[in-house]
Design a protein around this motif. Structure first.
Motif, PDB file in Angstrom:
ATOM      1  N   ASN A   1       1.087  -1.680   0.220  1.00  0.00           N
ATOM      2  CA  ASN A   1      -0.173  -0.343   0.227  1.00  0.00           C
ATOM      3  C   ASN A   1       0.624   1.520   0.386  1.00  0.00           C
ATOM      4  O   ASN A   1       0.406   2.349  -0.712  1.00  0.00           O
ATOM      5  CB  ASN A   1      -1.109  -0.271   1.256  1.00  0.00           C
ATOM      6  CG  ASN A   1      -1.607  -0.573   1.567  1.00  0.00           C
ATOM      7  OD1 ASN A   1      -2.129  -1.783   0.224  1.00  0.00           O
ATOM      8  ND2 ASN A   1      -2.167  -1.522   2.559  1.00  0.00           N
TER       9      ASN A   1
ATOM     10  N   ARG B   1       0.360   3.953  -2.899  1.00  0.00           N
ATOM     11  CA  ARG B   1       0.798   5.378  -2.861  1.00  0.00           C
ATOM     12  C   ARG B   1       1.692   6.736  -3.216  1.00  0.00           C
ATOM     13  O   ARG B   1       0.927   7.301  -4.191  1.00  0.00           O
ATOM     14  CB  ARG B   1      -0.076   5.785  -1.071  1.00  0.00           C
ATOM     15  CG  ARG B   1      -0.787   5.571  -0.432  1.00  0.00           C
ATOM     16  CD  ARG B   1      -1.257   5.805   0.982  1.00  0.00           C
ATOM     17  NE  ARG B   1      -0.304   5.277   1.858  1.00  0.00           N
ATOM     18  CZ  ARG B   1      -0.136   4.801   2.739  1.00  0.00           C
ATOM     19  NH1 ARG B   1      -1.035   4.125   2.181  1.00  0.00           N
ATOM     20  NH2 ARG B   1       0.467   4.417   3.631  1.00  0.00           N
TER      21      ARG B   1
ATOM     22  N   LYS C   1       0.642   6.268  -6.878  1.00  0.00           N
ATOM     23  CA  LYS C   1      -0.508   7.168  -7.428  1.00  0.00           C
ATOM     24  C   LYS C   1      -0.788   8.624  -7.336  1.00  0.00           C
ATOM     25  O   LYS C   1      -1.445   9.208  -7.930  1.00  0.00           O
ATOM     26  CB  LYS C   1      -1.642   6.455  -6.092  1.00  0.00           C
ATOM     27  CG  LYS C   1      -2.655   7.351  -6.739  1.00  0.00           C
ATOM     28  CD  LYS C   1      -4.075   6.730  -5.778  1.00  0.00           C
ATOM     29  CE  LYS C   1      -5.320   6.445  -5.946  1.00  0.00           C
ATOM     30  NZ  LYS C   1      -6.522   6.401  -4.959  1.00  0.00           N
TER      31      LYS C   1
END
Length: 444
Positions: free
Chosen positions: A254, A258, A261
């Motif tokens: 994760n 991120r 992203k």
């Protein structure tokens, strides 16, 4: 089909074939095509990886292993952005939820596009899996078959969801897992008729994929030992270890997702993620692509695939070295999967979690053997670890249990596999609860 012909067909069909039977026929057709698509995807990835992967030597670094993932992710990005021009990066549960809220048709190109993109990503070294792309392609198969065979709009999303489950069934040769995936992961609200259609679709897909594979499992499990009460007791410890590792795996994945992203320049994201994956693959060649050979080796007592072509060990590997090697692989696997998926690659996370689980179970058992002198079967613990880590990572223990059991044919280990999966997902959820509670306390 013209409007007139469509009306005539609907009248003929309603006269001779009931609605439920007709839906079952279409579901079986969707399952058959999805099974063929799953087999095609596995063959394309395998052959491309065999064609491009270099013959590296143990004890030395292979620069080509650094370059391959970069090229694979760049080629995937070019294909998606400039040739396909359709977003195929969505998770299937998100796609099905959108279709439930707003009925729309999926482009026929989506029946093959995720297969091509996933082949480019994994065939050239991306450290991920084929599960989400084949589920996406199979969902598109179901959606388009629903339109072509004039399925009412009210039932079209159901056929689409059945298609997604059949993709999982075909890629893992696991019909029950395909059904559970649709219910547990996609969370599609299934009815009594729907569960029958889903079962028909997934069973057809699994049988077709099994036949095309030569009536053999992708992950063969030949260990003949039987489970014991002592094994179950130690299995609780493995479940706790898998839960802890699942939390780390998800956290590292994760975090890197991120990071990517926030990048607006997709070319930069493609190159950077490819370099990150390539560097990890160069250091640990076992991270290359899906890792099925490593899974097969570990659950059958052959750990040679773990250290194959390793730049750190040129000769024989001692148990302590093997534990260190396994820990290095586990530390990087979540990062490699996250970078592959978020930097521009088209892939899934079921297979990486199975790979990480096999390594986790093997490392745990080998460490118990070295540190405490316990004579425990390494292959069985590698098998149980597959379900444990997958259950913790995806939060769907039933799907993880049946994928592990069905794809290996290890039905006689159902109890210990279930035990490890349940303990693992419970431990991970407890850690997430405590972490979330601590964060709330800090904010307040």
């Amino acid at each position: 089909m013209s409007v007139g012909k469509a009306v005539k067909f609907c009248r003929w069909r309603s006269r001779y074939i009931s609605d439920k039977i007709y839906l079952a026929i279409v579901a079986a057709m969707v399952g058959a095509v999805a099974g063929c698509a799953a087999h095609l995807l596995k063959m394309l990835i395998t052959h491309l990886a065999a064609f491009v992967r270099p013959d590296s030597h143990a004890g030395s670094l292979s620069v080509w292993l650094l370059i391959l993932p970069v090229l694979g992710i760049i080629f995937t990005g070019i294909y998606v952005r400039y040739i396909l021009k359709i977003d195929i990066y969505k998770d299937v549960p998100v796609l099905i939820n959108e279709l439930q809220q707003r009925q729309r048709a999926l482009s026929p190109r989506l029946m093959i596009a995720p297969i091509i993109a996933n082949t480019l990503t994994l065939g050239m070294g991306g450290s991920a899996g084929p599960d989400n792309p084949i589920a996406y392609a199979s969902a598109a198969i179901g959606n388009n078959f629903g339109r072509w065979f004039l399925i009412p709009r009210s039932a079209r999303t159901l056929i689409t969801a059945c298609g997604a489950g059949s993709g999982i069934s075909g890629i893992f040769t696991a019909p029950v897992a395909g059904v559970l995936y649709t219910v547990e992961v996609v969370k599609y609200p299934i009815t009594r008729v729907g569960i029958i259609l889903l079962a028909v679709c997934c069973l057809t897909s699994g049988i077709i994929a099994f036949m095309l594979a030569g009536m053999s499992f992708d992950v063969t499990f030949d260990y003949s030992g039987l489970p014991s009460w002592g094994m179950l007791a130690i299995g609780v410890g493995l479940g706790i270890f898998c839960g802890l590792y699942s939390f780390y795996y998800s956290y590292s994945k994760n975090r890197i997702e991120r990071y990517f992203k926030g990048m607006t320049n997709r070319w930069k994201a493609n190159v950077l993620s490819g370099l990150m994956v390539g560097a990890m693959v160069m250091l640990f060649p076992v991270l290359f692509s899906m890792g099925y050979n490593t899974i097969i080796g570990l659950i059958n007592g052959d750990d040679s695939t773990m250290g194959a072509n390793s730049p750190f060990f040129g000769g024989s590997i001692t148990p302590v070295m093997m534990i260190a090697l396994g820990c290095g692989v586990l530390l990087l696997k979540g990062l490699a999967n996250g970078a592959t998926m978020s930097g521009g690659g088209v892939a899934g996370e079921f297979t990486p979690s199975l790979f990480a689980g096999a390594v986790t179970g093997f490392v745990f058992a080998l460490a118990c053997k070295v540190c405490f002198g316990l004579e425990i079967p390494l292959p069985i613990f590698a098998l149980m670890g597959m379900a444990g880590v997958m259950a913790g990572v995806i939060g769907a223990p039933l799907t993880a249990i049946f994928i592990t059991i069905e794809m290996s044919g290890a039905y006689h280990y159902f109890l210990p596999v279930t035990l490890v999966a349940v303990v693992s997902v419970s431990v991970k959820k407890y850690i997430e609860y405590r972490v979330g509670k601590a964060r709330c306390a800090v904010k307040s």
